[in-house]
Design an enzyme around this catalytic site. Structure first.
Site, PDB file in Angstrom:
ATOM      1  N   ASP A   1      -5.631  -0.384   5.927  1.00  0.00           N
ATOM      2  CA  ASP A   1      -6.479  -0.795   7.049  1.00  0.00           C
ATOM      3  C   ASP A   1      -7.698   0.106   7.170  1.00  0.00           C
ATOM      4  O   ASP A   1      -8.836  -0.358   7.303  1.00  0.00           O
ATOM      5  CB  ASP A   1      -5.688  -0.757   8.362  1.00  0.00           C
ATOM      6  CG  ASP A   1      -4.467  -1.663   8.320  1.00  0.00           C
ATOM      7  OD1 ASP A   1      -4.391  -2.496   7.401  1.00  0.00           O
ATOM      8  OD2 ASP A   1      -3.606  -1.524   9.202  1.00  0.00           O
TER       9      ASP A   1
ATOM     10  N   GLY B   1      -4.107  -7.404  19.968  1.00  0.00           N
ATOM     11  CA  GLY B   1      -2.738  -7.352  19.431  1.00  0.00           C
ATOM     12  C   GLY B   1      -2.488  -8.344  18.314  1.00  0.00           C
ATOM     13  O   GLY B   1      -1.372  -8.799  18.108  1.00  0.00           O
TER      14      GLY B   1
ATOM     15  N   SER C   1      -6.624  -0.935  15.964  1.00  0.00           N
ATOM     16  CA  SER C   1      -6.435   0.519  16.086  1.00  0.00           C
ATOM     17  C   SER C   1      -7.185   1.264  14.974  1.00  0.00           C
ATOM     18  O   SER C   1      -7.892   2.239  15.251  1.00  0.00           O
ATOM     19  CB  SER C   1      -4.951   0.887  16.115  1.00  0.00           C
ATOM     20  OG  SER C   1      -4.325   0.548  14.913  1.00  0.00           O
TER      21      SER C   1
ATOM     22  N   ASP D   1       0.829  -1.229   0.000  1.00  0.00           N
ATOM     23  CA  ASP D   1       0.000   0.000   0.000  1.00  0.00           C
ATOM     24  C   ASP D   1       0.850   1.260   0.000  1.00  0.00           C
ATOM     25  O   ASP D   1       0.621   2.176  -0.785  1.00  0.00           O
ATOM     26  CB  ASP D   1      -1.063  -0.003   1.125  1.00  0.00           C
ATOM     27  CG  ASP D   1      -0.541  -0.109   2.546  1.00  0.00           C
ATOM     28  OD1 ASP D   1       0.676  -0.341   2.741  1.00  0.00           O
ATOM     29  OD2 ASP D   1      -1.363   0.048   3.477  1.00  0.00           O
TER      30      ASP D   1
ATOM     31  N   GLY E   1      -2.967  -8.028  15.040  1.00  0.00           N
ATOM     32  CA  GLY E   1      -2.690  -7.529  13.688  1.00  0.00           C
ATOM     33  C   GLY E   1      -3.925  -7.542  12.804  1.00  0.00           C
ATOM     34  O   GLY E   1      -3.820  -7.616  11.586  1.00  0.00           O
TER      35      GLY E   1
HETATM   36  C1  GLA Z   1      -0.175  -2.684   8.406  1.00  0.00           C
HETATM   37  C2  GLA Z   1      -0.378  -1.269   7.882  1.00  0.00           C
HETATM   38  C3  GLA Z   1      -0.931  -1.281   6.460  1.00  0.00           C
HETATM   39  C4  GLA Z   1      -0.125  -2.183   5.545  1.00  0.00           C
HETATM   40  C5  GLA Z   1       0.126  -3.546   6.208  1.00  0.00           C
HETATM   41  C6  GLA Z   1       1.076  -4.393   5.408  1.00  0.00           C
HETATM   42  O1  GLA Z   1      -1.409  -3.318   8.550  1.00  0.00           O
HETATM   43  O2  GLA Z   1      -1.237  -0.542   8.724  1.00  0.00           O
HETATM   44  O3  GLA Z   1      -0.978   0.044   5.959  1.00  0.00           O
HETATM   45  O4  GLA Z   1       1.074  -1.579   5.166  1.00  0.00           O
HETATM   46  O5  GLA Z   1       0.640  -3.420   7.516  1.00  0.00           O
HETATM   47  O6  GLA Z   1       0.519  -4.734   4.189  1.00  0.00           O
END
Ligand code: GLA
Length: 393
Positions: A174, A124, A130, A36, A126
């Site tokens: 995200d 946490g 947030s 991204d 991923g």
């Molecule tokens: C996190 C970041 C995103 C993207 C991913 C990896 O989630 O917030 O913007 O870069 O890592 O693809």
């Protein structure tokens, strides 16, 4: 975690009924990782796990927030005129940053409000808890005060919070997935132009499993910024010969023919991942649309290998989970999802194998790592929105 007490908690704490209720999901990314911020493509979707809020406007300028996920933090309170980052405000810095940037963008918030939030996104992991809180705050303030802020603007403000208020130099994936998600659809997003298209996720008789390594994402933010820095180092070196604005504009062949312009070997590997992953993402969507689920799964596997070997953001926990998943029958593909360095992986698993998969991959992981992974069947849901107050308890 079930969301059962959010309204009663609000009434207990604030001695009044909430006015409105809101929801913002978490996200998984099917493919297109670390592309991204390189002007490439991503293919995420919103999940039905997320964060709920109930809220009521106040007459004064105070914002009072309580999270049922962090009861020991109590009610966190700040004034609409004091919207600086304060470490002890902990999780409430996300809503605070969002409020601040909404006001700075020219949307006056006339009064404070009180609010209880509760999320069921594994902690946490991923899955963007947030960004979920950022967009939740966005739709909440928008809805309480009828500000009519466009969805894209809320998404950009959420990213601004992450980048400037919190200090993680993340891309837009995200917030976009959480802001724009649609039930049963993935979003192919071109992060350079922000043009996007929904694609139905038709996995026939398969499910998407989320596999949580339960590894704390220590140092993840600084490593994330480091990877981004490496890509930013590669770009001007390629630009010596190529008229590009971002790594995401290159084909694999163009990259291969010009990669020697990048002097540092590590930086070259990072850039290679960004270019190849972007191409894979576009291919993956084509395969999905054509119903070629096997090919789609293989692209997921290649994505993981590239994140492991070239981008180096996986680690033993994610690799062990994904490699155990690859060995299991009925699996079309598996890869880490999100930033990496711990957090979650996903696998596409035949319905009839789901139970065995969870048992067998779970045992293999525990044997290797020494503690359990968690497994969830993912449902693809809508983006952030107001929900019926009656629908939350
Ligand atoms: C996190 C970041 C995103 C993207 C991913 C990896 O989630 O917030 O913007 O870069 O890592 O693809």
């Amino acid at each position: 975690m079930n969301i059962t007490t959010i309204k009663t908690t609000f009434i207990d704490l604030f001695q009044t009924e909430p006015e409105k209720a809101f929801f913002a999901p978490g996200r998984i990314n099917l493919i297109g990782e670390h592309t991204d911020y390189n002007g490439g493509h991503v293919f995420p979707c919103a999940i039905t796990y997320g964060t709920y809020a109930v809220a009521r406007k106040r007459e004064d300028q105070l914002v009072r927030l309580y999270s049922a996920n962090f009861p020991d933090k109590g009610i966190i309170e700040f004034d609409l005129k004091q919207l600086d980052y304060v470490k002890k405000d902990n999780w409430a810095n996300y809503p605070k940053g969002m409020i601040r940037y909404m006001i700075e963008a020219g949307y006056p918030i006339p009064t404070g409000f009180e609010c209880v939030i509760q999320g069921n996104i594994p902690n946490g992991a991923g899955l963007s808890s947030s960004a979920s809180i950022e967009l939740l705050t966005g739709v909440l303030v928008n809805g309480l005060y009828q500000l009519e802020i466009s969805r894209l603007e809320l998404i950009k403000l959420g990213k601004q919070v992450e980048n400037q208020f919190i200090g993680v130099n993340s891309g837009i994936m995200d917030q976009f997935a959480i802001g724009m998600g649609k039930q049963d659809a993935g979003i192919l997003l071109d992060c350079q132009t922000l043009s996007y298209a929904y694609a139905p996720i038709k996995l026939e008789n398969h499910k998407i499993l989320i596999m949580n390594t339960n590894k704390r994402r220590e140092l993840a933010d600084s490593k994330y910024n480091e990877r981004r820095g490496e890509c930013e180092e590669a770009l001007p070196q390629l630009q010596q010969k190529l008229p590009i604005k971002a790594l995401g504009q290159l084909s694999e062949e163009e990259f291969d023919a010009n990669q020697s312009l990048i002097t540092n070997e590590t930086v070259r590997k990072r850039a290679k991942h960004a270019v190849y992953e972007n191409v894979r993402t576009i291919k993956a969507l084509q395969e999905l649309k054509a119903g070629n689920l096997v090919a789609f799964g293989q692209l997921m596997n290649q994505s993981h290998l590239s994140l492991r070997d070239d981008y180096e953001v996986t680690g033993i926990e994610l690799d062990s989970l994904v490699e155990a998943a690859w060995k299991h029958q009925g699996v079309l593909g598996a890869r880490m999802t999100g930033a990496g360095f711990g957090g979650c992986a996903i696998a596409i698993v035949a319905n009839e194998e789901v139970e065995n998969f969870i048992a067998n991959v779970g045992v293999a992981y525990r044997e290797k790592i020494g503690y359990d992974a968690d497994f969830y069947v993912a449902s693809i849901g809508d983006g952030a929105k107001e929900v019926e107050l009656e629908a939350v308890r």
